[in-house]
Structures are given as structure tokens and as C-alpha cells.
Design an enzyme around this catalytic site. Structure first.
Site, PDB file in Angstrom:
ATOM      1  N   SER A  54      -4.287   0.618   5.539  1.00  0.00           N
ATOM      2  CA  SER A  54      -5.384   1.557   5.314  1.00  0.00           C
ATOM      3  C   SER A  54      -5.157   2.848   6.102  1.00  0.00           C
ATOM      4  O   SER A  54      -5.841   3.838   5.868  1.00  0.00           O
ATOM      5  CB  SER A  54      -6.724   0.922   5.715  1.00  0.00           C
ATOM      6  N   ASP A 105       0.285  -5.000   8.943  1.00  0.00           N
ATOM      7  CA  ASP A 105       0.131  -5.130   7.494  1.00  0.00           C
ATOM      8  C   ASP A 105       1.437  -4.803   6.776  1.00  0.00           C
ATOM      9  O   ASP A 105       2.022  -3.739   7.007  1.00  0.00           O
ATOM     10  CB  ASP A 105      -0.923  -4.092   7.063  1.00  0.00           C
ATOM     11  N   LYS A 117       0.421  -9.461   7.954  1.00  0.00           N
ATOM     12  CA  LYS A 117      -0.537  -9.768   6.877  1.00  0.00           C
ATOM     13  C   LYS A 117       0.067  -9.285   5.569  1.00  0.00           C
ATOM     14  O   LYS A 117       0.703  -8.225   5.540  1.00  0.00           O
ATOM     15  CB  LYS A 117      -1.867  -9.056   7.132  1.00  0.00           C
ATOM     16  N   GLU A 149      -0.742  -9.138   1.126  1.00  0.00           N
ATOM     17  CA  GLU A 149      -1.726  -9.310   0.053  1.00  0.00           C
ATOM     18  C   GLU A 149      -1.174 -10.186  -1.060  1.00  0.00           C
ATOM     19  O   GLU A 149       0.001 -10.083  -1.418  1.00  0.00           O
ATOM     20  CB  GLU A 149      -2.089  -7.940  -0.544  1.00  0.00           C
ATOM     21  N   GLU A 198     -11.470 -10.270   0.858  1.00  0.00           N
ATOM     22  CA  GLU A 198     -12.045  -8.923   0.713  1.00  0.00           C
ATOM     23  C   GLU A 198     -12.735  -8.779  -0.634  1.00  0.00           C
ATOM     24  O   GLU A 198     -12.191  -9.170  -1.683  1.00  0.00           O
ATOM     25  CB  GLU A 198     -10.921  -7.872   0.833  1.00  0.00           C
TER      26      GLU A 198
HETATM   27  O1  KIV Z   1      -5.437  -2.233   5.687  1.00  0.00           O
HETATM   28  C1  KIV Z   1      -6.529  -2.675   6.085  1.00  0.00           C
HETATM   29  O2  KIV Z   1      -7.248  -2.039   6.871  1.00  0.00           O
HETATM   30  C2  KIV Z   1      -6.945  -3.985   5.610  1.00  0.00           C
HETATM   31  C3  KIV Z   1      -8.286  -4.472   6.017  1.00  0.00           C
HETATM   32  C4  KIV Z   1      -9.342  -3.738   5.327  1.00  0.00           C
HETATM   33  C5  KIV Z   1      -8.413  -5.932   5.865  1.00  0.00           C
HETATM   34  O3  KIV Z   1      -6.222  -4.617   4.915  1.00  0.00           O
END
Ligand code: KIV
Length: 291
Positions: free
Chosen positions: A53, A91, A120, A122, A189
């Protein structure tokens, strides 16, 4: 050489998160993209997510798709240099885990080498092989289901997911399969609260909700959203606890007005020369310019 150290501040670990879920203690995660936000967040939350994000929150993109590994590494390194006690989760950006297992492992392993404790990524059933391969390499993985922003084009926008029977059942299956593949936690989410609660009670691993109601094991919100730092459209699941944008802009305007009026800086905000230098400085003349 001993590998066991006793840090003075206890760092959050994955086994702690599992224990806290079992004890019913709710988990808190927010994002950080730099050393300033990491230092503000660290003493408050259990997990800090260097989220992709960063693309829309800080880098001015419309969505997360243009975010690259180089960008993520840059932001992760800034956060990791603060040596947070919170668990650092990095991420995996779009295309960093789509081009083969070897490249995926290199990218994810690079995150751990830069200070993340986990990654993390997706997606559901399609990601099982990837999750297994990463876990096999001792890389802890947090899954992410529901409204997965990297699928914005497939979803036709940022839309709540899991509202039809098929979608809801698929999400429950995916959550279960990700747990079986070795994920230590799941972000849920943008899904109905009942669905998130059902997933949470059926899993042993913690779920971290964002727009998924109160029945998750914990909650995550983007740092800038909690503090009201952006002027972007605010989805209904965001609760801003400050009007940070206005607060910071007011303070900056105050400073700018003081500069313009001459009220800043004052003498206590200035450095002084020793008195002995007052005369030579006052009597200085420009050197003559040689032709
Ligand atoms: O990238 C991010 O901030 C996210 C969160 C909203 C879970 O994936």
C-alpha cells in the site's frame, strides 16, 4: 558460539502470536513505510506491515500494481533500521511471486535478510505451492484473502468479496488450505463479518481483519488512515483517530507565518560566534577580485 540471546526488550515472535490467539488476546497490526512511522507504531502494535500500500499511500500510484521489489526493499530497510520489537512483515508485491518458485524464494528470502520476520502474499488456492515452498525454506508466510488489492482488475474495482455462496465457501476452503500449507496467519480483507468470523473460529492460526468485522483474531489498518493523514476517499471500515492532515498542516502554516513575519527563528534557535570574533567579522571586506 551460542545462538540464544536475551534481548532487553522482548520482540514479538510468531509463536507468541499463536499463543495470543489461543488466549483470546486480540492482535494489532499497522503499516509503516519508513523509520519515522515505524518508531511511532512500534511501541503500540504487535506487528508492523511494510505493505505494498506504500504505492498508493506514499508514492502517488492509483493502486499497488506498480510497486516493485526494489521499492519494497527500500522501505523495508528503512523500517528495519529502527530495530523494532514488533514483528516485521514484508508484503510481496505484484509479480514478485508469479514468475517461478526460485525467484519467489529469492525475493522472499531477501526480505528476511533485510530484517523482516515474515512475508505476506495475496491469494488463495493458487498460492498453495508457493506457500509450501517458502515455509520449506524457513520463511514464515502470512496469507491474504478476500479483497486482495493486486487483483483489482479481475475484481473490477475494490469491491467487497465473498458475498455469494460460491465465493464465501471458496474463501473458507482457501483459508483452510493456506493454514494447511503452513501460513502462520491470514489477513482477511473486505469480506462480510459473518464470513470472517466463521473462518476465524474454524482456523487455528490467527486472522487479521481489515473491513472484515469484529470476529477476527486481530485488526490491521493502514497507519495513514488511522491518523487521518490522507485526503483520499476513506472506505467505511476505516476509523480515523486523528485529523492528522489538518493537524500537521496547521502546524506547518504556523511555522511558515512565523518565517514570513520574522518571528522564527529567535535568538535561542540560533548559534552565536564567540565575542572575540565580533570585530574581525564586522570589519571584514570582500577580497579584491584578481583579473
Ligand atoms: O499493503 C497493505 O497495507 C495491506 C494491508 C491493508 C493488509 O496489505
Amino acid at each position: 558460539m551460542s545462538h540464544v540471546s536475551e534481548p532487553s526488550v522482548e520482540c514479538v515472535t510468531i509463536p507468541m502470536l499463536q499463543r495470543w490467539k489461543a488466549e483470546g488476546r486480540r492482535l494489532v497490526m499497522t503499516t509503516a513505510y519508513d523509520a519515522v512511522t515505524a518508531r511511532i507504531a512500534d511501541s503500540v502494535v504487535d506487528m508492523v506491515l511494510i505493505g505494498d500500500s506504500v504505492g498508493n499511500v506514499c508514492l502517488g500510484f492509483d493502486n499497488t500494481l506498480p510497486v516493485s521489489m526494489a521499492m519494497m526493499n527500500h522501505h523495508l530497510e528503512a523500517v528495519a533500521r529502527t530495530k523494532p520489537r514488533a514483528l516485521l512483515v514484508a508484503d510481496m508485491p505484484f509479480l514478485s511471486f508469479h514468475l517461478g518458485l526460485e525467484e519467489t524464494i529469492r525475493n522472499a528470502g531477501g526480505f528476511l535478510q533485510r530484517g523482516a520476520a515474515a512475508v505476506k502474499l495475496e491469494g488463495g488456492a493458487k498460492r498453495i505451492e508457493i506457500v509450501r515452498a517458502l515455509v520449506d525454506c524457513e520463511i514464515p508466510v502470512m496469507g491474504h484473502l478476500g479483497l486482495t488489492p493486486q487483483s483489482v482488475n479481475v475484481m473490477g474495482g475494490f469491491k467487497v468479496q465473498g458475498r455469494s455462496a460460491d465465493d464465501a465457501l471458496r474463501l473458507l476452503d482457501d483459508a483452510w488450505r493456506l493454514q494447511e500449507a503452513g501460513c502462520f496467519a491470514l489477513v482477511l480483507e473486505g469480506i462480510p463479518a459473518e464470513l470472517a468470523a466463521r473462518a476465524t473460529e474454524s482456523l487455528e492460526i490467527p486472522t487479521i481483519g481489515i473491513g472484515a468485522g469484529p470476529g477476527c483474531s486481530g485488526q490491521v489498518l493502514v497507519f495513514h488512515d488511522v491518523l487521518g493523514l490522507t485526503r483520499a476517499h476513506r472506505p467505511k471500515f476505516v476509523r480515523a483517530y486523528a485529523d492528522g492532515f489538518q493537524l500537521l498542516q496547521d502546524a506547518l502554516s504556523h511555522w511558515a507565518a512565523d518565517v514570513r513575519s520574522g518571528a522564527f527563528p529567535e535568538s535561542q534557535e540560533s548559534y552565536r560566534l564567540p565575542e572575540a570574533l565580533a570585530d574581525p567579522i564586522a570589519n571584514w571586506t570582500p577580497p579584491s577580485v584578481k583579473a
